[in-house]
Scaffold this active site. Structure first.
Site: not given
Lengths: 339, 161
Positions: A289, A91, A87-88, A47-48, A291-292
């Site tokens: 990355g 991408t 772990a991001s 969903g990211q 995300g996290e």
């Protein structure tokens, strides 16, 4: 008794991916007869927005519009290997694999187009709209669809490419423990403002403002989405979520969403996010990355803001009203602090 | 146990099914009528993902026995768009990046529709109140609140035009 305000800061270096086993991911790209570029992966979009960004990367590398790219993913029985979406790394790792695969496919596409146009492949460029033409002479042109048809039915070629990312293994030096745990780092800085009720120990987050250095934001709207969603998750980790509030005792452990606390839409602070771009030399189009870290940097900032507000240093999560209140009472000499 | 007949309207079309007594509306919608847009997150009424409308009222379809909707009119997420045209709420969710994994989205949009049908010009607090029974794990709610406010403005413009 009063409501006291405090402000806290955190700064984070966030590794993209990990070192374990070279952190590999692979991608395969091939063109269908009608020039749709299928990217085959086994990486999962949670969903990211992985599918969107992977589409952009393939389209950019080959030089076709995004609607000529189709992402076929998430079947680990049939797809090429991926370590996973964590772990991001998505991408950066999968993006790198796609750039490599798409470049190999692009080279075949250009060879076939060169044969069809009777020119040298190095003189050709894709226009990003579905056609390939001679540099400086846009009228000498062939569509990607015609090129794909010619490859399949005239030249007997497959327009395809293989790509992979694998980091160089880094083992710790026995003497010092020094190693290179990741190949590139993103950066974050968050400032949190909180208000703490000294009677109840309750913490309200008033604002969360962050700067994120993400290499390059390949899709700025989706980076913004990660930042706001991550800020909420950070508040949730910092102040609410736990499955074992009295670990290792299971007493009062939540069993459903009524008891498993998370901030609701009425508990939102003022959000602010700034995206900074310093392209990574080993990232796909410079990306790292994001995300996290967006969920991580708010946590120490909130903990520091609570310390600033009421002088209580809580070092276990979540920072519940009980822990804050015990800390306040302990500072006044009235009670032993909670761990 | 003998199955029982249930006849109701769903998104403007009549549905007639034999269901197990006590079968929940969410299961009938998803498994019998193939309306899988309605999500079931918790099956106990705490997450809001299964929200639908019955005769214009919001209800949790995972807690509603299908027999209870006999003769009533149900609107699910599949009934929010008209003639293939997205409702301004759906459009605002898309353009405002108010979705990520999508699991809460159907319930959020139905809850937003019920709000805007009743109150075309809600305040931010009223929007927050309207979606407070719906849990989202990804977005941080902020984009959802903003999307509903912008859809409300869009709907008011469309109505006055």
């Amino acid at each position: 008794m009063a409501r006291k305000r405090g402000r806290g800061l955190s700064a984070v270096n966030y590794p993209t991916g990990m070192n374990l086993g070279g952190d590999p991911s692979q991608a395969l790209v091939h063109a269908t007869t009608t020039g749709t570029f299928v990217v085959t992966l086994s990486s999962v979009d949670l969903g990211q927005g992985l599918k969107t960004v992977m589409t952009q990367i393939c389209a950019e590398t080959i030089g076709v519009p995004p609607d000529m790219v189709l992402i076929d993913t998430a079947d680990t029985d049939t797809g090429p290997h991926c370590m996973g979406t964590f772990a991001s790394r998505g991408t950066h790792r999968i993006g790198n694999a796609i750039v490599m695969a798409a470049n190999e496919a692009r080279a075949v596409l250009m060879e076939v187009a060169a044969d069809e146009l009777e020119v040298n492949a190095t003189d050709l460029e894709a226009d990003g709209k579905g056609a390939i033409h001679v540099k400086g002479a846009p009228t000498k042109s062939i569509s990607v669809i015609e090129t794909a048809l010619a490859a399949h039915f005239k030249h007997g070629k497959t327009i395809s490419g293989r790509g992979m990312f694998m980091a160089e293994r880094s083992f710790p030096e026995p003497e010092t423990g020094k190693m290179r745990p990741a190949t590139c780092y993103a950066h974050a800085c968050t400032i949190a403002e909180v208000e703490v009720d000294t009677e109840t120990g309750e913490v309200e987050v008033l604002s969360l403002k962050s700067a994120y250095e993400v290499g390059r934001a390949l899709n700025p709207k989706m980076v913004e989405q990660q930042i706001i969603g991550g800020a909420w998750m950070g508040i949730s980790h910092a102040l609410y979520e736990t499955t074992e509030p009295y670990y290792p005792d299971r007493a009062h452990g939540p069993v459903d969403f009524n008891e498993y606390l998370m901030p609701g839409p009425g508990d939102l602070p003022e959000f602010g996010g700034v995206i900074l771009e310093r392209p990574a030399s080993d990232g796909p189009y410079g990306a790292k990355g994001v995300g996290e870290m967006t969920a991580n940097s708010p946590i120490p900032a909130i903990a520091n803001a609570i310390f600033d507000a009421v002088g209580v240093r809580v070092d276990s999560l979540p920072i519940t009203p009980e822990k804050v209140l015990r800390g306040i009472l302990a500072n006044e000499g009235a009670l032993e602090p909670a761990e | 146990m003998a199955r029982v007949p249930v006849v109701f309207t769903v998104n403007g079309t009549e549905a007639a099914e034999f269901v197990e007594p006590g079968a929940m509306l969410s299961d009938v919608l998803r498994d019998k009528l193939d309306l899988t847009g309605t999500r079931v997150g918790c099956s106990q009424g705490t997450c809001g993902a299964c929200t639908v409308m019955i005769d214009g009222e919001l209800i949790l379809s995972c807690l509603t026995p299908a027999q209870r909707v006999n003769g009533k009119s149900v609107v699910t997420i599949e009934g929010v768009a008209t003639n293939g045209e997205l409702d301004p709420i759906q459009q605002a969710f898309a353009t405002g990046f108010a979705t990520q994994c999508g699991f809460c989205t159907s319930g959020m949009i139905v809850a937003a529709k019920a709000l805007l049908d009743a109150n075309p010009d809600p305040s931010r607090d009223e929007v927050v109140d309207a979606i407070s029974g719906n849990i989202c794990r990804c977005t941080g709610y902020e984009p959802i609140i903003n999307a509903i406010l912008s859809a409300a403005a869009e709907r008011r413009v469309a109505k006055s035009a």
